[in-house]
Design a protein around this motif. Sequence first.
Motif, PDB file in Angstrom:
ATOM      1  N   ALA A 103      -1.368  -2.529  44.198  1.00 24.15           N
ATOM      2  CA  ALA A 103      -1.044  -1.918  42.682  1.00 24.15           C
ATOM      3  C   ALA A 103      -2.131  -2.230  41.855  1.00 24.15           C
ATOM      4  O   ALA A 103      -1.901  -1.905  40.651  1.00 24.15           O
ATOM      5  N   GLY A 118      -4.687   0.209  41.725  1.00 20.38           N
ATOM      6  CA  GLY A 118      -5.009   1.258  41.347  1.00 20.38           C
ATOM      7  C   GLY A 118      -6.425   1.245  42.214  1.00 20.38           C
ATOM      8  O   GLY A 118      -6.936   2.669  41.876  1.00 20.38           O
ATOM      9  N   THR A 157      -6.373   4.958  43.964  1.00 23.04           N
ATOM     10  CA  THR A 157      -6.761   6.342  43.081  1.00 23.04           C
ATOM     11  C   THR A 157      -8.098   6.251  42.718  1.00 23.04           C
ATOM     12  O   THR A 157      -8.761   7.288  42.615  1.00 23.04           O
ATOM     13  N   ARG A 175       5.037   4.526  53.168  1.00 18.06           N
ATOM     14  CA  ARG A 175       5.035   3.932  51.819  1.00 18.06           C
ATOM     15  C   ARG A 175       6.233   3.062  51.688  1.00 18.06           C
ATOM     16  O   ARG A 175       6.525   2.587  50.558  1.00 18.06           O
ATOM     17  N   ARG A 234       2.400  -0.167  36.137  1.00 19.91           N
ATOM     18  CA  ARG A 234       1.973   0.887  36.799  1.00 19.91           C
ATOM     19  C   ARG A 234       2.932   1.330  37.974  1.00 19.91           C
ATOM     20  O   ARG A 234       3.160   2.467  38.350  1.00 19.91           O
ATOM     21  N   ARG A 235       3.148   0.184  38.762  1.00 17.35           N
ATOM     22  CA  ARG A 235       4.203   0.600  39.931  1.00 17.35           C
ATOM     23  C   ARG A 235       5.624   1.036  39.397  1.00 17.35           C
ATOM     24  O   ARG A 235       6.085   1.668  39.897  1.00 17.35           O
ATOM     25  N   LYS A 280       6.040   2.630  36.571  1.00 19.56           N
ATOM     26  CA  LYS A 280       6.022   4.028  36.312  1.00 19.56           C
ATOM     27  C   LYS A 280       5.979   4.865  37.435  1.00 19.56           C
ATOM     28  O   LYS A 280       6.547   5.909  37.326  1.00 19.56           O
ATOM     29  N   GLN A 281       5.019   4.543  38.321  1.00 18.69           N
ATOM     30  CA  GLN A 281       5.100   5.324  39.611  1.00 18.69           C
ATOM     31  C   GLN A 281       6.478   5.628  40.272  1.00 18.69           C
ATOM     32  O   GLN A 281       6.989   6.704  40.514  1.00 18.69           O
ATOM     33  N   LEU A 282       7.348   4.415  40.496  1.00 19.06           N
ATOM     34  CA  LEU A 282       8.640   4.689  40.896  1.00 19.06           C
ATOM     35  C   LEU A 282       9.560   5.356  40.076  1.00 19.06           C
ATOM     36  O   LEU A 282      10.413   6.010  40.572  1.00 19.06           O
ATOM     37  N   GLU A 306       8.921   7.738  38.014  1.00 24.29           N
ATOM     38  CA  GLU A 306       8.436   9.174  38.424  1.00 24.29           C
ATOM     39  C   GLU A 306       8.989   9.793  39.474  1.00 24.29           C
ATOM     40  O   GLU A 306       9.478  10.964  39.572  1.00 24.29           O
ATOM     41  N   LYS A 307       9.376   8.890  40.305  1.00 22.95           N
ATOM     42  CA  LYS A 307       9.965   9.538  41.856  1.00 22.95           C
ATOM     43  C   LYS A 307      11.091   9.223  41.710  1.00 22.95           C
ATOM     44  O   LYS A 307      11.952   9.388  42.799  1.00 22.95           O
TER      45      LYS A 307
END
Length: 220
Positions: free
Chosen positions: A14, A16, A19, A87, A152-153, A155-157, A159-160
């Motif tokens: 995580a 980044g 990316t 994932r 960050r993780r 936020k990613q989760l 968003e999903k």
Amino acid sequence: MNRIPVIAIDGPSASGKGTVAERVARVLGFHYLDSGALYRLVALAALRAGADPEDEARVAELARALDVRFESGRIYLAGEDVTDAIRAEEVGVAASRVAALPAVREALLERQRRFRQAPGLVADGRDMGSVVFTDADLKVFLTASVEARAQRRYKQLMEKGIPASIHNLSRDLHERDARDAARAVAPLRQMPDARLLDTTDMGVDEAVNQVLAWYRDLKS
Ligand code: DC
């Protein structure tokens, strides 16, 4: 012989680095290797075959026989699109177990090196600079504080639409860092010849630009 350039980007979960590595590859027109995906694919293949992730000989055999295709940003295992399946959290946990087995790492070595094709390669993982591409032109150790990575993780989760807690994510990252750094084979650590890129207070653009600046400096 015409040497094909490699940029190796290693770092913890995580951070980044995936990316950043993918974007650097795109700007330079280079190929991209997500080596963590290979460990995840082996883990998924083992889970599906009902193999014990600690059965080193069996899992190494699955790693050697892996029928995988990377195409237009998707990943196929025996013809099936498993881009999202690898994932899943349980696959990540199994991946970190199979990644600790020396015979499995050995089985994936040549496969990873075959990604080195003209005009160049950006590879991300844990041991790209220390084991797989020891002669990489540029080695970067990309990291960030546990708190920043957990954010960050999270936020990613979100968003999903996947529920998560910052507290649990931080705890899991701490545990995973400790396990990745403590294992006997290819432990996660910054090599003396790798440049440190701490992205705790840095956006993706800035991190990408720093890697590109280092690379262009070397080549000029
Ligand atoms: O980067 P990731 O979370 O997709 O990696 C999945 C697992 O594979 C992780 O537990 C570390 C391991 N791994 C490794 O041991 N060596 C690599 N070069 C890449 C990943």
